[in-house]
Design an enzyme around this catalytic site. Structure first.
Site, mmCIF file in Angstrom:
data_model
loop_
_atom_site.group_PDB
_atom_site.id
_atom_site.type_symbol
_atom_site.label_atom_id
_atom_site.label_comp_id
_atom_site.label_asym_id
_atom_site.label_seq_id
_atom_site.Cartn_x
_atom_site.Cartn_y
_atom_site.Cartn_z
ATOM 1 N N GLU A 115 0.923 -1.047 -0.083
ATOM 2 C CA GLU A 115 -0.045 0.212 0.001
ATOM 3 C C GLU A 115 0.906 1.260 0.150
ATOM 4 O O GLU A 115 0.582 2.187 -0.619
ATOM 5 C CB GLU A 115 -0.857 -0.025 1.232
ATOM 6 C CG GLU A 115 -1.731 -1.078 1.228
ATOM 7 C CD GLU A 115 -2.776 -1.053 -0.175
ATOM 8 O OE1 GLU A 115 -3.168 -0.142 -0.567
ATOM 9 O OE2 GLU A 115 -3.078 -2.199 -0.529
ATOM 10 N N TRP A 155 1.694 1.955 -3.334
ATOM 11 C CA TRP A 155 0.834 2.540 -4.163
ATOM 12 C C TRP A 155 1.018 3.902 -4.182
ATOM 13 O O TRP A 155 0.759 4.518 -5.154
ATOM 14 C CB TRP A 155 -0.600 2.063 -3.690
ATOM 15 C CG TRP A 155 -1.088 0.870 -4.459
ATOM 16 C CD1 TRP A 155 -1.503 -0.441 -4.058
ATOM 17 C CD2 TRP A 155 -1.771 0.839 -5.748
ATOM 18 N NE1 TRP A 155 -1.918 -1.020 -4.761
ATOM 19 C CE2 TRP A 155 -2.132 -0.409 -6.050
ATOM 20 C CE3 TRP A 155 -1.847 1.920 -6.721
ATOM 21 C CZ2 TRP A 155 -2.870 -0.684 -7.302
ATOM 22 C CZ3 TRP A 155 -2.406 1.448 -8.050
ATOM 23 C CH2 TRP A 155 -2.886 0.059 -8.121
ATOM 24 N N TRP A 171 -20.598 12.863 -19.540
ATOM 25 C CA TRP A 171 -20.913 13.047 -18.187
ATOM 26 C C TRP A 171 -22.482 13.991 -18.024
ATOM 27 O O TRP A 171 -22.497 14.651 -18.913
ATOM 28 C CB TRP A 171 -19.858 13.817 -17.468
ATOM 29 C CG TRP A 171 -18.565 13.301 -17.484
ATOM 30 C CD1 TRP A 171 -17.352 13.631 -18.142
ATOM 31 C CD2 TRP A 171 -18.363 12.262 -16.935
ATOM 32 N NE1 TRP A 171 -16.591 12.931 -18.048
ATOM 33 C CE2 TRP A 171 -16.752 11.811 -17.028
ATOM 34 C CE3 TRP A 171 -18.669 10.932 -16.078
ATOM 35 C CZ2 TRP A 171 -16.125 10.654 -17.010
ATOM 36 C CZ3 TRP A 171 -18.057 10.006 -15.750
ATOM 37 C CH2 TRP A 171 -16.694 9.683 -16.023
ATOM 38 N N ASN A 209 -10.530 3.309 2.820
ATOM 39 C CA ASN A 209 -10.311 3.051 1.418
ATOM 40 C C ASN A 209 -11.290 2.228 0.647
ATOM 41 O O ASN A 209 -11.812 2.645 -0.507
ATOM 42 C CB ASN A 209 -9.016 2.216 1.451
ATOM 43 C CG ASN A 209 -8.669 2.157 0.253
ATOM 44 O OD1 ASN A 209 -8.426 3.029 -0.900
ATOM 45 N ND2 ASN A 209 -8.498 0.933 -0.396
ATOM 46 N N TRP A 258 -15.514 12.472 -12.940
ATOM 47 C CA TRP A 258 -14.613 11.948 -11.710
ATOM 48 C C TRP A 258 -14.029 13.630 -11.203
ATOM 49 O O TRP A 258 -13.671 13.389 -9.918
ATOM 50 C CB TRP A 258 -13.606 11.042 -11.880
ATOM 51 C CG TRP A 258 -12.785 11.501 -13.123
ATOM 52 C CD1 TRP A 258 -12.732 11.185 -14.464
ATOM 53 C CD2 TRP A 258 -11.422 11.911 -12.855
ATOM 54 N NE1 TRP A 258 -11.642 11.689 -15.240
ATOM 55 C CE2 TRP A 258 -10.997 12.157 -14.328
ATOM 56 C CE3 TRP A 258 -10.695 12.644 -11.959
ATOM 57 C CZ2 TRP A 258 -9.735 12.555 -14.655
ATOM 58 C CZ3 TRP A 258 -9.562 13.270 -12.289
ATOM 59 C CH2 TRP A 258 -9.088 13.263 -13.437
ATOM 60 N N TRP A 294 -8.933 8.334 -8.198
ATOM 61 C CA TRP A 294 -10.215 8.757 -8.947
ATOM 62 C C TRP A 294 -10.113 8.097 -10.297
ATOM 63 O O TRP A 294 -11.152 7.628 -10.824
ATOM 64 C CB TRP A 294 -10.617 10.258 -9.020
ATOM 65 C CG TRP A 294 -11.171 10.520 -7.665
ATOM 66 C CD1 TRP A 294 -10.607 11.000 -6.629
ATOM 67 C CD2 TRP A 294 -12.548 10.452 -7.537
ATOM 68 N NE1 TRP A 294 -11.737 11.333 -5.502
ATOM 69 C CE2 TRP A 294 -12.831 10.876 -6.125
ATOM 70 C CE3 TRP A 294 -13.610 10.023 -8.122
ATOM 71 C CZ2 TRP A 294 -14.114 10.888 -5.497
ATOM 72 C CZ3 TRP A 294 -14.976 10.131 -7.632
ATOM 73 C CH2 TRP A 294 -15.045 10.574 -6.357
HETATM 74 P P1 FAD Z 1 -3.257 2.228 5.219
HETATM 75 O O1 FAD Z 1 -4.172 1.084 4.487
HETATM 76 O O2 FAD Z 1 -2.786 2.155 6.566
HETATM 77 O O3 FAD Z 1 -1.980 2.210 4.039
HETATM 78 C C1 FAD Z 1 -0.912 2.909 4.267
HETATM 79 C C2 FAD Z 1 -0.500 3.847 3.655
HETATM 80 O O4 FAD Z 1 -0.365 3.625 2.039
HETATM 81 C C3 FAD Z 1 -1.635 5.049 3.491
HETATM 82 O O5 FAD Z 1 -1.496 6.081 4.720
HETATM 83 C C4 FAD Z 1 -1.403 5.758 2.091
HETATM 84 O O6 FAD Z 1 -0.287 6.696 2.184
HETATM 85 C C5 FAD Z 1 -0.794 4.627 1.329
HETATM 86 N N1 FAD Z 1 -1.889 4.012 0.509
HETATM 87 C C6 FAD Z 1 -2.908 3.132 0.951
HETATM 88 N N2 FAD Z 1 -3.839 2.997 -0.203
HETATM 89 C C7 FAD Z 1 -3.287 3.855 -1.048
HETATM 90 C C8 FAD Z 1 -4.046 3.983 -2.334
HETATM 91 N N3 FAD Z 1 -5.096 3.186 -2.893
HETATM 92 N N4 FAD Z 1 -3.122 4.990 -3.193
HETATM 93 C C9 FAD Z 1 -2.229 5.445 -2.844
HETATM 94 N N5 FAD Z 1 -1.828 5.631 -1.542
HETATM 95 C C10 FAD Z 1 -2.309 4.497 -0.631
HETATM 96 N N6 FAD Z 1 -4.865 8.456 -0.330
HETATM 97 C C11 FAD Z 1 -4.223 9.834 0.140
HETATM 98 O O7 FAD Z 1 -3.484 9.488 0.632
HETATM 99 N N7 FAD Z 1 -4.921 10.998 -0.271
HETATM 100 C C12 FAD Z 1 -5.803 11.135 -1.333
HETATM 101 O O8 FAD Z 1 -6.185 12.388 -1.407
HETATM 102 C C13 FAD Z 1 -6.624 9.916 -1.467
HETATM 103 N N8 FAD Z 1 -7.560 10.062 -2.340
HETATM 104 C C14 FAD Z 1 -8.211 9.043 -2.792
HETATM 105 C C15 FAD Z 1 -9.397 8.943 -3.502
HETATM 106 C C16 FAD Z 1 -9.934 7.690 -3.951
HETATM 107 C C17 FAD Z 1 -11.360 7.806 -4.520
HETATM 108 C C18 FAD Z 1 -9.558 6.398 -3.493
HETATM 109 C C19 FAD Z 1 -10.181 5.128 -3.762
HETATM 110 C C20 FAD Z 1 -8.558 6.427 -2.732
HETATM 111 C C21 FAD Z 1 -7.574 7.578 -2.344
HETATM 112 N N9 FAD Z 1 -6.668 7.392 -1.403
HETATM 113 C C22 FAD Z 1 -6.014 8.583 -1.022
HETATM 114 C C23 FAD Z 1 -5.983 6.163 -1.104
HETATM 115 C C24 FAD Z 1 -6.377 5.479 0.291
HETATM 116 O O9 FAD Z 1 -7.742 5.365 0.486
HETATM 117 C C25 FAD Z 1 -5.987 6.088 1.353
HETATM 118 O O10 FAD Z 1 -4.432 6.266 1.295
HETATM 119 C C26 FAD Z 1 -6.004 5.144 2.663
HETATM 120 O O11 FAD Z 1 -7.568 5.203 2.765
HETATM 121 C C27 FAD Z 1 -5.422 5.949 4.024
HETATM 122 O O12 FAD Z 1 -5.925 5.490 5.091
HETATM 123 P P2 FAD Z 1 -4.607 4.615 5.956
HETATM 124 O O13 FAD Z 1 -3.581 5.717 6.178
HETATM 125 O O14 FAD Z 1 -5.172 4.051 7.209
HETATM 126 O O15 FAD Z 1 -3.990 3.536 4.834
#
Ligand code: FAD
Length: 492
Positions: free
Chosen positions: A283, A286, A314, A349, A367, A390
């Site tokens: 993650e 990602w 759209w 997420n 989007w 997105w």
């Molecule tokens: P954890 O599950 O603990 O993951 C650890 C870290 O990994 C996160 O803190 C984050 O930095 C990174 N990470 C995890 N999943 C993703 C992912 N899919 N993409 C990129 N990095 C990821 N994340 C953001 O940080 N900023 C945003 O603006 C953002 N917008 C999003 C918009 C949409 C439509 C979607 C589907 C996802 C988005 N995310 C975004 C990704 C993700 O949802 C969040 O990073 C995550 O929910 C944060 O919670 P956590 O720190 O507990 O994640």
């Protein structure tokens, strides 16, 4: 470290350390290198209203920023230094500060998303005779140097992950310095309160305070808590929004650079439960991948990666958009997510994917409107992660989820929030509905609704669209644009 521009060294003149989204003492290349010179340091945060990172900060992040820079100032003060607050064009502010303090150098950390903006600023500083040194630390890897065998950027996540794995372990993080030499006299500073970053009437951020501790200490505590327990079941639990604390909640801390990804990675070294740890690392990667995509395609936030989507029809349905933003669509999992976002500045997420899919596919709203709403309301809004995700949901991005994956909000709810715990937390008006109907109140018999105190259209909205009709409409539109007919996957 990247030495951008060098001029002859002058002893005893201070170094300007320009803080941006690197609001930490730990593993901070610019700060550590400034300390290593033995010269006094003037630490500055410049509020640049015209491009805070890229584009003005959203309201939720303004709240976060206030507390984060306050925390940084406190940490600097504990080490005998302080943070100087300034507003204006960074170039003008830094040049004026150099004049006032006699500083001959500016140290900063690189923020890839504003490379273009920074290039001009740094050039101007250099032309004025300042030494400029820029350091890395925002990401584990330079997003510009990762290349496929054929020399282009990666477009698919899995080979990107494999390439990083093959590249070896990321560097070890560096500890925070013990002393931060201060100048004999600090330059004048603005008063943070005058920046009016906090909401007043109404104070919609009330709950934020109970949930979040912006700043480095809060970030390190979150990391410690996560490593202590949740990481050991991360892969199994991370998809269930009803389980609080199953993910790290480090995203906003990362977005503001209050913790470095190298520090997080390092904390996961040597842990058991390897499957879960690897999943967590994936993650984090990602996040790297999103920055890699942004570096390859700087218009990621505004333009479809796949330009076939430029012709997508759209709709401009403002009423439906408003229902979505307010968590009043009549689909409980969507509404719970949107209300979590409003109340907490955060959304799980899995639910981000569901709510985004609902906006794009069920409502057929562009989007970019969803991206902008998230940018304004998420405390963790990040230009790369937000836009890339997105576009991933829309199907217009690189390595995107195929457009025909239209999430069914009822099935998604039943699969990932089977007991409705998440719904009950954020949509309390449905909390007395039996499990069987909590994700489909519109199918509940009248007597069941009555017993639960629910009147559809009054205490809880009727669905703004019929999901199945909406899905077919979206798939037909997709077929028209791409020339490909698509069938929804019934499992979604
Ligand atoms: P954890 O599950 O603990 O993951 C650890 C870290 O990994 C996160 O803190 C984050 O930095 C990174 N990470 C995890 N999943 C993703 C992912 N899919 N993409 C990129 N990095 C990821 N994340 C953001 O940080 N900023 C945003 O603006 C953002 N917008 C999003 C918009 C949409 C439509 C979607 C589907 C996802 C988005 N995310 C975004 C990704 C993700 O949802 C969040 O990073 C995550 O929910 C944060 O919670 P956590 O720190 O507990 O994640």
């Amino acid at each position: 470290m990247i030495t951008e521009f060098t001029v002859p060294d002058e002893t005893h003149s201070p170094i300007l350390v320009w803080f941006r989204k690197d609001l930490r003492l730990d593993d901070n290349g610019a700060l550590l290198s400034a300390v290593a010179t033995g010269l006094p340091m003037v630490c500055v945060y410049v509020r640049e209203p015209e491009h805070e990172a890229v584009g003005p900060l959203g309201a939720a992040q303004c709240w976060w920023l206030h507390h984060a820079i306050q925390a940084l100032d406190k940490a600097l003060q504990a080490h005998g230094n302080r943070l100087v607050f300034k507003t204006g064009k960074a170039r003008d502010v830094l040049l004026a500060l150099a004049d006032e303090t006699g500083a001959k150098a500016v140290y900063l950390n690189r923020l890839y998303e504003r490379d273009e903006i920074d290039a001009e600023i740094l050039k101007a500083l250099h032309e004025d005779g300042l030494e400029v040194k820029r350091f890395k630390g925002q990401l584990l890897h330079d997003p510009h140097t990762m290349r496929t065998g054929s020399g282009g950027p990666y477009r698919v996540y899995t080979p990107f992950w494999k390439a990083l794995e093959a590249d070896g372990e990321p560097r070890e993080p560096a500890d925070a310095p013990e002393t931060l030499p201060a100048p004999a006299r600090f330059p004048s500073s603005e008063d943070l309160a005058d920046w009016q970053l906090l909401p007043t009437r109404p104070n919609w951020a009330k709950e934020f305070e109970t949930l979040w501790t912006p700043g480095e200490t809060g970030a390190l505590e979150k990391l410690e808590q996560f490593i202590e327990r949740p990481i050991h079941s991360y892969k199994a639990d991370r998809d269930f929004p009803g389980l609080t604390g199953s993910t790290s909640h480090l995203s906003a801390h990362l977005a503001f650079g209050e913790i470095s990804p190298a520090r997080i990675w390092h904390a996961t070294r040597g842990l058991h439960s390897s499957d879960h740890v690897i999943h967590f690392r994936k993650e984090l990667v990602w996040r790297e991948f999103c920055h890699h995509l942004l570096a390859a395609f700087p218009k990621l936030r505004t333009d479809n990666w796949n330009d076939r989507f430029d012709a997508f029809p759209w709709t401009e349905n403002d009423k439906a958009f408003e229902a979505w933003t307010k968590g009043m669509t009549g689909y409980p999992i969507v509404d719970a997510g949107m209300r979590e976002l409003w109340r907490h500045g955060y959304m799980h997420n899995r639910v981000r994917m569901i709510t985004a899919s609902f906006l794009i596919k069920d409502l057929m709203i562009d989007w970019r409107r969803g991206e902008a709403w998230f940018r304004d309301t998420l405390v963790d809004a990040d230009v790369a992660s937000n836009a890339a995700n997105w576009q991933w949901v829309a199907g217009s991005g690189a390595d995107a989820s195929p457009f025909f994956r239209v999430f069914n909000p009822i099935l998604q709810g039943e699969k990932f929030d089977a007991d409705g715990d998440y719904i009950k937390r954020f949509v309390p008006e449905l909390s007395r509905l039996p499990k069987k109907y909590i994700h489909r109140p519109f199918e509940a018999p009248v007597e069941v609704l009555q017993k639960a105190g629910v009147t559809l259209g009054k205490t809880y909205p009727k669905p703004v669209v019929n999901h199945f009709e909406a899905r077919d409409r979206a798939l037909s539109a997709y077929a028209e644009v791409t020339g490909k007919s698509a069938q929804a996957d019934p499992r979604d």
